[in-house]
Design a protein around this motif. Sequence first.
Motif, short mmCIF file in Angstrom:
data_model
loop_
_atom_site.label_atom_id
_atom_site.label_comp_id
_atom_site.label_asym_id
_atom_site.label_seq_id
_atom_site.Cartn_x
_atom_site.Cartn_y
_atom_site.Cartn_z
N PHE A 3 -49.70 -40.25 33.53
CA PHE A 3 -49.87 -39.61 32.26
C PHE A 3 -48.93 -40.46 31.52
N SER A 4 -48.90 -40.15 30.21
CA SER A 4 -48.01 -40.98 29.01
C SER A 4 -47.02 -40.02 28.65
N ILE A 5 -45.86 -40.48 28.34
CA ILE A 5 -44.75 -39.84 27.94
C ILE A 5 -44.16 -40.41 26.59
N ALA A 6 -43.99 -39.59 25.64
CA ALA A 6 -43.48 -40.12 24.07
C ALA A 6 -42.08 -39.73 24.13
N LEU A 7 -41.37 -40.54 23.64
CA LEU A 7 -39.79 -40.25 23.09
C LEU A 7 -39.72 -40.57 21.58
N ALA A 8 -39.26 -39.57 20.86
CA ALA A 8 -39.27 -39.52 19.43
C ALA A 8 -37.84 -40.05 18.80
N GLN A 9 -38.11 -41.25 18.37
CA GLN A 9 -36.81 -41.58 17.58
C GLN A 9 -37.22 -41.27 16.17
N CYS A 10 -37.05 -40.23 15.59
CA CYS A 10 -37.32 -40.05 14.21
C CYS A 10 -36.01 -39.42 13.45
N ALA A 11 -36.05 -40.17 12.44
CA ALA A 11 -34.80 -39.71 11.50
C ALA A 11 -34.91 -38.53 10.95
N MET A 12 -33.82 -37.70 11.05
CA MET A 12 -34.05 -36.29 10.82
C MET A 12 -32.93 -35.98 9.50
N ARG A 13 -32.95 -35.00 8.71
CA ARG A 13 -32.07 -34.70 7.79
C ARG A 13 -31.14 -33.83 8.32
N LEU A 14 -29.93 -33.84 8.06
CA LEU A 14 -28.98 -33.25 8.47
C LEU A 14 -29.04 -31.55 7.85
N GLY A 15 -29.08 -30.71 8.75
CA GLY A 15 -29.14 -29.03 8.04
C GLY A 15 -30.63 -28.86 7.83
N ASP A 16 -31.59 -29.72 7.56
CA ASP A 16 -32.84 -29.28 7.35
C ASP A 16 -33.94 -28.94 8.28
N TRP A 44 -29.62 -32.49 19.25
CA TRP A 44 -29.35 -31.83 17.68
C TRP A 44 -30.71 -32.15 16.92
N VAL A 45 -31.68 -32.60 17.21
CA VAL A 45 -32.84 -33.16 16.64
C VAL A 45 -33.21 -32.07 15.57
N LEU A 46 -33.23 -30.56 15.94
CA LEU A 46 -33.55 -29.67 14.82
C LEU A 46 -32.60 -29.57 13.87
N SER A 47 -31.40 -29.66 14.16
CA SER A 47 -30.37 -29.27 13.00
C SER A 47 -30.15 -30.97 12.39
N GLY A 48 -30.63 -31.82 12.79
CA GLY A 48 -30.51 -33.15 12.14
C GLY A 48 -29.26 -33.81 12.41
N GLY A 49 -28.39 -33.31 13.53
CA GLY A 49 -27.31 -34.02 13.80
C GLY A 49 -26.10 -32.75 14.26
N LEU A 50 -24.98 -33.12 14.29
CA LEU A 50 -24.02 -32.07 14.19
C LEU A 50 -23.52 -31.85 12.94
N PRO A 51 -23.87 -30.61 12.50
CA PRO A 51 -23.75 -30.28 11.11
C PRO A 51 -22.61 -29.50 10.88
N HIS A 218 -25.82 -40.25 8.97
CA HIS A 218 -25.46 -39.32 8.15
C HIS A 218 -24.10 -39.65 8.02
N GLU A 219 -23.62 -39.79 6.66
CA GLU A 219 -22.37 -39.71 6.30
C GLU A 219 -21.80 -40.81 7.17
N GLN A 220 -20.65 -40.44 8.02
CA GLN A 220 -19.82 -41.32 8.80
C GLN A 220 -20.69 -42.00 10.07
N GLU A 221 -21.49 -40.97 10.66
CA GLU A 221 -21.94 -41.34 11.98
C GLU A 221 -23.40 -42.26 11.77
N ILE A 222 -23.68 -43.34 12.59
CA ILE A 222 -24.94 -43.95 12.60
C ILE A 222 -25.21 -43.82 14.11
N PHE A 223 -26.74 -43.78 14.24
CA PHE A 223 -27.62 -43.49 15.45
C PHE A 223 -28.39 -44.71 15.68
N ASP A 224 -28.38 -45.45 16.73
CA ASP A 224 -29.01 -46.88 16.69
C ASP A 224 -30.54 -46.66 17.45
N GLY A 225 -30.71 -45.59 17.97
CA GLY A 225 -32.19 -45.50 18.76
C GLY A 225 -32.04 -46.40 20.02
#
Length: 553
Positions: A3-16, A44-51, A218-225
């Motif tokens: 079967f197939s597995i998907a990994l979500a590298q999707c840019a999220m918005r902090l707090g949204d 932290w994908v639901l919160s878009g990062g550590l808010p 977001h702001e100071q932090e970068i996430f590189d996938g």
Amino acid sequence: MSFSIALAQCAMRLGDVRGNAQRLLDAACRAQQQGARLLLAPEWVLSGGLPGDVLRRADFLQACARTVHDLAHVLAAEAPDVTLVLGHPARAEDAGMVWSATSVLQSGNVVASYARPMLALADAPQGAERRWLLAAPSQPATFEVQGVRFGLLIDVDAGADALDEVAREAAAAGAQVLAVASGVPFDEAQPEARHVRLASAARAAGLPLISAHAVGAHEQEIFDGASLALDAAGNVLARAPQFAESLWLLRADAEASGVRLSGNTTPQYVGDEALWRALVLALRSYVHANGFKEVALGLSGGIDSALVLALAVDALGAGAVRALTLPGPYTAEMSVEDAREMAQRLGVRCDALSISPTFEALQATLAPIFEGYSEDATEENLQARVRGVLLMALSNKTGCLLLTCGNKSEYASGYCTLYGDMCGGFAPIKDVLKTRVFKLARWRNANDPFGRGASPIPERIITRPPSAELRPEQTDQDSLPPYELLDAIVERALAGASSAQLVSAFEEDMVLRTMRLLRGAEYKRQQGAIGPRVSRRSFGRERNMPISHGFHF
């Protein structure tokens, strides 16, 4: 069984929370269309990062908890074949504190949850999370997809063996594959460090591993996938794109000997190219997240503003970038020529405003109270502050974001003017040492990664001695140690080197001079614009140094 597995590298918005949930649902629907049965998302994908202190708000935590359950029901209706694993904050048992959690949504229910049982090292860039987070009780969690049992883990920079122990616990609980949600931010050493951590966990458990990594900034932090799939020996089987959104697919084959993973591998960026792409991502993300349509900067003809201009054009396109040249009484004609040439090479609008009339008017105004004093750094700073006033006026009038062009060496030494060249809302190269600025300039002239223009920086900008041009024939080295030496001492000092270690590696007089500059500039740094962190130790929120203290080197 395959079967197939998907990994979500999707840019999220902090707090949204609501918007991020919709993005996850969209990803799950796409994953189902492509035949995936599992979608793994980062920490932290639901919160878009550590808010930050948003985590203190009870209504925010309630919204997260409610959204997780609502999403489970909607997922069952719109992508029923997909099991979704997502990271989110969860209220800890200790009132006022939070856990970093992952939940498994399957068939309309939350079928498993796991909370991170360790915190980042106190001196790690992630260490600030201790303000809000608690380590959860260690309790393995597993779930099943297509007859394969997965064990949940959350990646963290917590020191040697921390992840290994929870990986072994997951294996003992029956896991056949480790599913890791990662939210560790980027620094130049982190991609390799992350691989070392995850490979060690895979070997400790004797299991293959998949790890979904956040992407964006977001702001100071970068996430590189660069999400990963590893075999049980820790070898890379597949790797997702770096610095880019991706719904990345893997294949899982359940065999008698275990689960075999396979997928495509995207080459990873290294060195100057990785740093350049990280800075471009950070600038673009900050501009878009805060609703700006345009950025502006003062283009002096020096290397720092040249580098920031090239970054801005790569991030946003020439049409969204505006430059001002602000010549003064000591500005060399070659500086004006080089600034104009660079703007032309990149197709950027560049206007010129002389600061001399304003500077002279201010000198005349101040003359009665300056009588009896000789000229000094006051007049130099006055020129920088005139430039700051004009640039901020452009920002206010047009609504553009003013970029600050200071580098890490200048912030370290205080070789910058508060309310002058420090004016602005975002400092793209704040964590880049001057010696690295030169390297990046040469790299960008030799490469055009975003197709914005080849060789954008005139060679003379790179080769001429750096100067603030605030007095006749001035160079930076009139006021500072040589940059090679300054940067080496600053790097060691920020990494925690002791007095004895610094003096054993460098001349004592130079160490004393550098440390005096570093200590004396603290008040400036604490009033400066934010900028992206790309090193292990930046002048960002992980540094907590008092302005006034009595322990001197």
